[in-house]
Motif scaffolding. Structure first.
Motif, mmCIF file in Angstrom:
data_model
loop_
_atom_site.group_PDB
_atom_site.id
_atom_site.type_symbol
_atom_site.label_atom_id
_atom_site.label_comp_id
_atom_site.label_asym_id
_atom_site.label_seq_id
_atom_site.Cartn_x
_atom_site.Cartn_y
_atom_site.Cartn_z
ATOM 1 N N ASP A 79 0.826 -1.207 0.000
ATOM 2 C CA ASP A 79 0.000 0.000 0.000
ATOM 3 C C ASP A 79 0.861 1.258 0.000
ATOM 4 O OD1 ASP A 79 -1.536 -2.252 0.820
ATOM 5 O OD2 ASP A 79 -3.087 -0.905 1.557
ATOM 6 N N ALA A 80 1.956 1.224 0.769
ATOM 7 C CA ALA A 80 2.843 2.381 0.818
ATOM 8 C C ALA A 80 3.499 2.620 -0.531
ATOM 9 C CB ALA A 80 3.897 2.194 1.901
ATOM 10 N N SER A 81 3.884 1.545 -1.209
ATOM 11 C CA SER A 81 4.503 1.685 -2.531
ATOM 12 C C SER A 81 3.527 2.290 -3.528
ATOM 13 C CB SER A 81 4.989 0.323 -3.032
ATOM 14 O OG SER A 81 5.962 -0.230 -2.182
ATOM 15 N N LEU A 82 2.293 1.803 -3.508
ATOM 16 C CA LEU A 82 1.288 2.331 -4.419
ATOM 17 C C LEU A 82 0.920 3.775 -4.083
ATOM 18 C CD1 LEU A 82 -0.979 -0.850 -4.621
ATOM 19 C CD2 LEU A 82 0.609 -0.012 -6.365
ATOM 20 N N THR A 83 0.899 4.092 -2.782
ATOM 21 C CA THR A 83 0.671 5.476 -2.374
ATOM 22 C C THR A 83 1.777 6.376 -2.895
ATOM 23 O OG1 THR A 83 -0.542 4.834 -0.389
ATOM 24 C CG2 THR A 83 0.476 7.022 -0.383
ATOM 25 N N LEU A 84 3.007 5.909 -2.763
ATOM 26 C CA LEU A 84 4.141 6.681 -3.258
ATOM 27 C C LEU A 84 4.006 6.937 -4.752
ATOM 28 C CD1 LEU A 84 6.997 7.881 -2.920
ATOM 29 C CD2 LEU A 84 7.896 5.589 -3.339
ATOM 30 N N ALA A 85 3.621 5.904 -5.503
ATOM 31 C CA ALA A 85 3.483 6.072 -6.949
ATOM 32 C C ALA A 85 2.421 7.120 -7.283
ATOM 33 C CB ALA A 85 3.140 4.726 -7.597
ATOM 34 N N PHE A 121 4.708 15.109 -6.133
ATOM 35 C CA PHE A 121 5.157 15.189 -4.740
ATOM 36 C C PHE A 121 6.426 14.356 -4.557
ATOM 37 C CE2 PHE A 121 0.603 16.100 -4.590
ATOM 38 C CZ PHE A 121 0.616 17.315 -3.917
ATOM 39 N N ARG A 122 7.543 14.895 -5.010
ATOM 40 C CA ARG A 122 8.792 14.134 -5.017
ATOM 41 C C ARG A 122 9.453 14.055 -3.645
ATOM 42 N NH1 ARG A 122 11.578 15.643 -10.848
ATOM 43 N NH2 ARG A 122 9.637 15.561 -12.050
ATOM 44 N N ASP A 123 9.202 15.019 -2.788
ATOM 45 C CA ASP A 123 9.783 14.947 -1.445
ATOM 46 C C ASP A 123 9.308 13.695 -0.716
ATOM 47 O OD1 ASP A 123 11.127 17.286 -1.840
ATOM 48 O OD2 ASP A 123 9.737 18.530 -0.673
ATOM 49 N N GLU A 124 8.064 13.278 -1.000
ATOM 50 C CA GLU A 124 7.543 12.079 -0.358
ATOM 51 C C GLU A 124 8.359 10.854 -0.768
ATOM 52 O OE1 GLU A 124 5.532 14.726 -0.803
ATOM 53 O OE2 GLU A 124 5.303 14.624 1.359
ATOM 54 N N ALA A 125 8.880 10.849 -1.998
ATOM 55 C CA ALA A 125 9.693 9.719 -2.450
ATOM 56 C C ALA A 125 10.971 9.610 -1.644
ATOM 57 C CB ALA A 125 10.022 9.863 -3.941
ATOM 58 N N ASP A 126 11.633 10.727 -1.406
ATOM 59 C CA ASP A 126 12.863 10.700 -0.617
ATOM 60 C C ASP A 126 12.589 10.233 0.803
ATOM 61 O OD1 ASP A 126 14.636 11.489 -2.598
ATOM 62 O OD2 ASP A 126 14.299 13.612 -2.232
ATOM 63 N N GLY A 127 11.529 10.754 1.411
ATOM 64 C CA GLY A 127 11.209 10.367 2.773
ATOM 65 C C GLY A 127 10.879 8.891 2.877
ATOM 66 N N TRP A 128 10.118 8.385 1.921
ATOM 67 C CA TRP A 128 9.732 6.981 1.960
ATOM 68 C C TRP A 128 10.921 6.060 1.683
ATOM 69 C CZ3 TRP A 128 9.269 2.760 -1.428
ATOM 70 C CH2 TRP A 128 8.522 1.693 -0.922
ATOM 71 N N LYS A 129 11.814 6.475 0.790
ATOM 72 C CA LYS A 129 13.009 5.657 0.534
ATOM 73 C C LYS A 129 13.851 5.518 1.795
ATOM 74 C CE LYS A 129 15.327 6.544 -3.279
ATOM 75 N NZ LYS A 129 15.882 7.304 -4.406
ATOM 76 N N HIS A 130 13.971 6.597 2.554
ATOM 77 C CA HIS A 130 14.728 6.509 3.813
ATOM 78 C C HIS A 130 14.006 5.600 4.804
ATOM 79 C CE1 HIS A 130 17.966 9.224 2.854
ATOM 80 N NE2 HIS A 130 17.121 10.173 2.478
ATOM 81 N N GLY A 141 7.623 -6.816 -6.075
ATOM 82 C CA GLY A 141 7.323 -6.118 -7.319
ATOM 83 C C GLY A 141 6.796 -4.725 -7.085
ATOM 84 N N GLU A 142 5.931 -4.572 -6.079
ATOM 85 C CA GLU A 142 5.370 -3.253 -5.816
ATOM 86 C C GLU A 142 6.444 -2.261 -5.366
ATOM 87 O OE1 GLU A 142 2.874 -5.620 -4.306
ATOM 88 O OE2 GLU A 142 1.216 -5.159 -5.654
ATOM 89 N N VAL A 143 7.330 -2.713 -4.481
ATOM 90 C CA VAL A 143 8.403 -1.833 -4.011
ATOM 91 C C VAL A 143 9.322 -1.435 -5.157
ATOM 92 C CG1 VAL A 143 10.474 -1.729 -2.579
ATOM 93 C CG2 VAL A 143 8.347 -2.627 -1.624
ATOM 94 N N LEU A 144 9.757 -2.406 -5.938
ATOM 95 C CA LEU A 144 10.695 -2.112 -7.023
ATOM 96 C C LEU A 144 10.026 -1.288 -8.116
ATOM 97 C CD1 LEU A 144 12.415 -5.581 -6.987
ATOM 98 C CD2 LEU A 144 13.558 -3.411 -6.540
ATOM 99 N N ALA A 145 8.739 -1.497 -8.350
ATOM 100 C CA ALA A 145 8.030 -0.690 -9.348
ATOM 101 C C ALA A 145 7.913 0.756 -8.886
ATOM 102 C CB ALA A 145 6.648 -1.277 -9.618
ATOM 103 N N ALA A 146 7.608 0.971 -7.595
ATOM 104 C CA ALA A 146 7.491 2.340 -7.089
ATOM 105 C C ALA A 146 8.824 3.065 -7.165
ATOM 106 C CB ALA A 146 6.971 2.319 -5.653
ATOM 107 N N LEU A 147 9.907 2.382 -6.807
ATOM 108 C CA LEU A 147 11.216 3.020 -6.877
ATOM 109 C C LEU A 147 11.632 3.272 -8.319
ATOM 110 C CD1 LEU A 147 13.000 1.049 -4.016
ATOM 111 C CD2 LEU A 147 12.157 3.399 -3.954
ATOM 112 N N HIS A 148 11.198 2.418 -9.239
ATOM 113 C CA HIS A 148 11.463 2.677 -10.659
ATOM 114 C C HIS A 148 10.679 3.896 -11.139
ATOM 115 C CE1 HIS A 148 12.886 1.618 -14.657
ATOM 116 N NE2 HIS A 148 11.663 1.863 -15.099
ATOM 117 N N ASP A 149 9.423 4.020 -10.691
ATOM 118 C CA ASP A 149 8.646 5.223 -11.022
ATOM 119 C C ASP A 149 9.382 6.476 -10.559
ATOM 120 O OD1 ASP A 149 6.640 3.686 -12.091
ATOM 121 O OD2 ASP A 149 5.313 3.834 -10.350
ATOM 122 N N ALA A 150 9.960 6.396 -9.361
ATOM 123 C CA ALA A 150 10.695 7.551 -8.842
ATOM 124 C C ALA A 150 11.870 7.897 -9.751
ATOM 125 C CB ALA A 150 11.184 7.265 -7.424
#
Length: 624
Positions: free
Chosen positions: A268-274, A281-290, A348-357
């Motif tokens: 759910d977090a990965s899909l939310t990030l996407a 909202f790119r700042d959310e990507a940095d925060g979630w990656k950390h 897959g969801e995690v890696l897809a979200a990070l690829h979107d980033a």
């Protein structure tokens, strides 16, 4: 007795949240975090389990409510026989304190008000030690039990049978402030919040954040509010994204399908990030990656499907037998035993979200790519393992087709990271494994007789999660097998006059639970996306109009919808419902050729691989 789920509005400070009923009662509040124990739990029991009611002392008073634009500051206008008052309620953002403010302002005439306060720590189990420490000009009430203390300021509260209450009158142009602050009981009570200042600061912060979204079009208001809900569920400090603000609001009232959703599901977090990334909202990507780096640090074999808000790994499930449950739905659960499950799709969801980033220009660093390589290395070793599936089946592990497709997506994104972004990795091995997973799905996960993909390899049943296959690029939305799957899903899983989707047929007996459930809103939003992508735009908009109409008066959606009784069901607000609303609206805009957010999609090619494509409506300035 608790109200209907749609009768509640959320106020929050990105650490926790309260649910405020139309009747002026706060029936749910956990302090100081979403997943802490509650001080008010009337939502899952009755008034004696904790609540804070504030309303006119007139049972015939009527109310309308709204959020201040682009905020979670709730304004309720009460009209009585003697006048009108506004109650402004919010949780201040940014002060690193657990404060709740209720400001009563007289608008017209003179309105007698009443408040009733019952603080019950430990999900209603613990009656605190309560004492008055204020004076005539500053009324202060303290409530302490174990590690928790709450200080309440405002009109003097009088005790009566283990509860406190007061009555006061508000005249036109006068203001009365009531505040509640949680603090650790070993410390001194904090100073009162400066209401004018924290109100201005809170409104300014929410509006500054919301200004990052430039969504337009038919569903802009619903998308905008949904993005705000997703941010409200994101913890300010840890950046963990809670799946919902509540626990044990039932999928089947009176039944056992009652779960605690106040944790961070990787999916759910990965899909939310996407969804947030697609809207800038790119700042959310940095925060979630950390957050991700901290939460799953160590051996990839220890990766869990969910964590606590700060990355806690132990989420033991227990029942609260002293609570009657929402409309008698028991057991009431805290914690979630599904944290021990293996669900292969999360990789897959995690890696897809990070690829979107990456595709949207969020900088990749050595630590995050190292993490992704470690995850892929684990998937290489375990890609053939059965799992419990996206719906957390509490039966035997199986080869769920959706999970297998997400394993395919994990390898696909690894290949794309090397081929499209020049990162280092064993691309030939990943490509080979990607092709093997595809071949397996196309033979064992596909039923040529019905021309459908299967729920799992040992059944001919379909599952709404199969609608995700085109979204991740496994096949085209117009692939004949996908169209056959959609037809089967429409036949087997649609229910009610509006054709909403169940997740799967519970009568098939796969989930290990008794009873049934109601249509799952995210699944119907997936169907909207499929309709739009396959050219059925009118069908997409018709269903989308219905789904958006299920939001309550302040734009909140829960997990499911009871079509027979016309009411929301399940935990609320549900991140998955809101994020799939966003992606469904984006899909309709792409299908209509309208300008929209900078979204890249993975499109299946004839050779079974994928390529990145950008819709006609890519936002100006998005990276190539």
């Amino acid at each position: 007795m608790a109200l209907h789920i749609e009768d509640y509005a959320l106020i929050g400070d990105c650490h926790t949240a309260a649910l405020v009923g139309r009747d002026g009662s706060i029936d749910w509040l956990c302090l100081p975090r979403f997943d802490s124990s509650s001080a008010f739990a009337a939502l899952l029991g009755d008034d004696d389990d904790g609540r804070w009611s504030l309303r006119p002392d007139d049972d015939d008073a009527t109310a309308t409510r709204r959020y201040l634009d682009d905020t979670f500051v709730l304004v309720t206008t009460w009209t009585t026989r003697t006048g009108v008052v506004e109650v402004t309620e919010f949780m201040p953002f940014g002060d690193r304190r657990a404060d709740l403010v209720r400001r009563v302002r007289g608008v017209r005439g003179s309105v007698p008000m009443r408040q009733e306060l019952q603080i019950r720590y430990g999900y209603g189990a613990t009656v605190p030690w309560v004492r008055q420490i204020g004076h005539d000009d500053a009324h202060v009430l303290l409530a302490t039990a174990g590690p928790d203390s709450i200080v309440v300021r405002g009109p003097r509260l009088q005790p009566a049978d283990h509860r406190h209450g007061s009555r006061f009158t508000v005249d036109a142009d006068s203001t009365v402030d009531l505040t509640l602050t949680w603090y650790p009981s070993h410390r001194q009570p904090p100073a009162p919040p400066h209401v004018d200042a924290v109100l201005d600061e809170t409104v300014a912060w929410w509006r500054h954040w919301a200004a990052g979204d430039a969504t337009e079009g038919r569903y802009a208001d619903a998308v905008h509010r949904s993005l705000l809900v997703l941010r409200a569920l994101t913890h300010e400090d840890t950046r963990g994204i809670a799946a919902a603000a509540t626990t044990s609001l039932p999928e089947d009232p009176g039944g056992e399908r009652n779960w605690d959703y106040r944790y961070v599901w990787l999916r759910d977090a990965s899909l939310t990030l996407a969804a947030l990334l697609a809207h800038g909202f790119r700042d959310e990507a940095d925060g979630w990656k950390h957050w991700l780096l901290r939460a799953i640090a160590g051996d990839p074999a220890d990766v869990q499907i969910m964590y606590g808000l700060a990355g806690e790994r132990e989420l033991p499930e227990r029942t609260l037998d002293h609570l009657a449950g929402y409309e008698g739905s028991r057991p009431v659960r805290v914690g979630n035993g599904a944290y021990t499950q293996y669900q292969g799709d999360v990789f897959g969801e995690v890696l897809a979200a990070l690829h979107d980033a990456r595709e949207l220009g969020v900088e990749e660093n050595a630590d995050s790519w190292s993490l992704q390589r470690a995850l892929l290395a684990y998937v290489e070793e375990h890609w053939q393992d059965p799992d419990n599936g996206i719906w957390e089946m509490r039966g035997p592990r199986r080869h769920f087709t959706h999970s297998r497709a997400m394993i395919w997506a994990a390898f696909d994104r690894g290949v794309a990271a090397v081929e499209e972004f020049g990162l280092e990795g064993p691309v030939e091995r990943w490509r080979g494994l990607r092709d093997r997973v595809r071949e397996e799905i196309e033979t064992q996960g596909y039923d040529p007789v019905r021309n459908t993909f299967r729920q799992h390899y040992d059944t001919d049943e379909v599952d709404a999660s199969l609608l995700v296959l085109p979204q991740i690029g496994f096949c085209k939305p117009t692939d004949p097998r996908m169209l056959g799957t959609v037809a089967a899903i429409e036949h087997d899983l649609r229910t009610g006059p509006d054709g909403l989707l169940l997740r799967y047929r519970t009568t098939a007996g796969f989930d290990g639970l008794s009873g049934s459930e109601h249509p799952f809103l995210a699944c119907s939003f997936w169907l909207v996306e499929q309709y739009a992508a396959s050219g059925r735009i009118e069908d997409a908009e018709r269903l989308m109009d219905t789904l958006v109409g299920f939001a309550n008066d302040v734009g909140m959606l829960s997990e499911e919808y009871d079509v027979e009784h016309g009411r929301q069901i399940g935990n609320t607000p549900q991140a998955l419902s809101h994020l799939t609303l966003v992606t469904a609206a984006d899909a309709i805009r792409r299908a209509r050729g309208e300008a929209g957010p900078g979204i890249r999609t993975r499109e299946a090619q004839n050779d079974g691989t994928t390529r990145s494509t950008t819709g006609e409506g890519e936002r100006a300035g998005a990276p190539d």
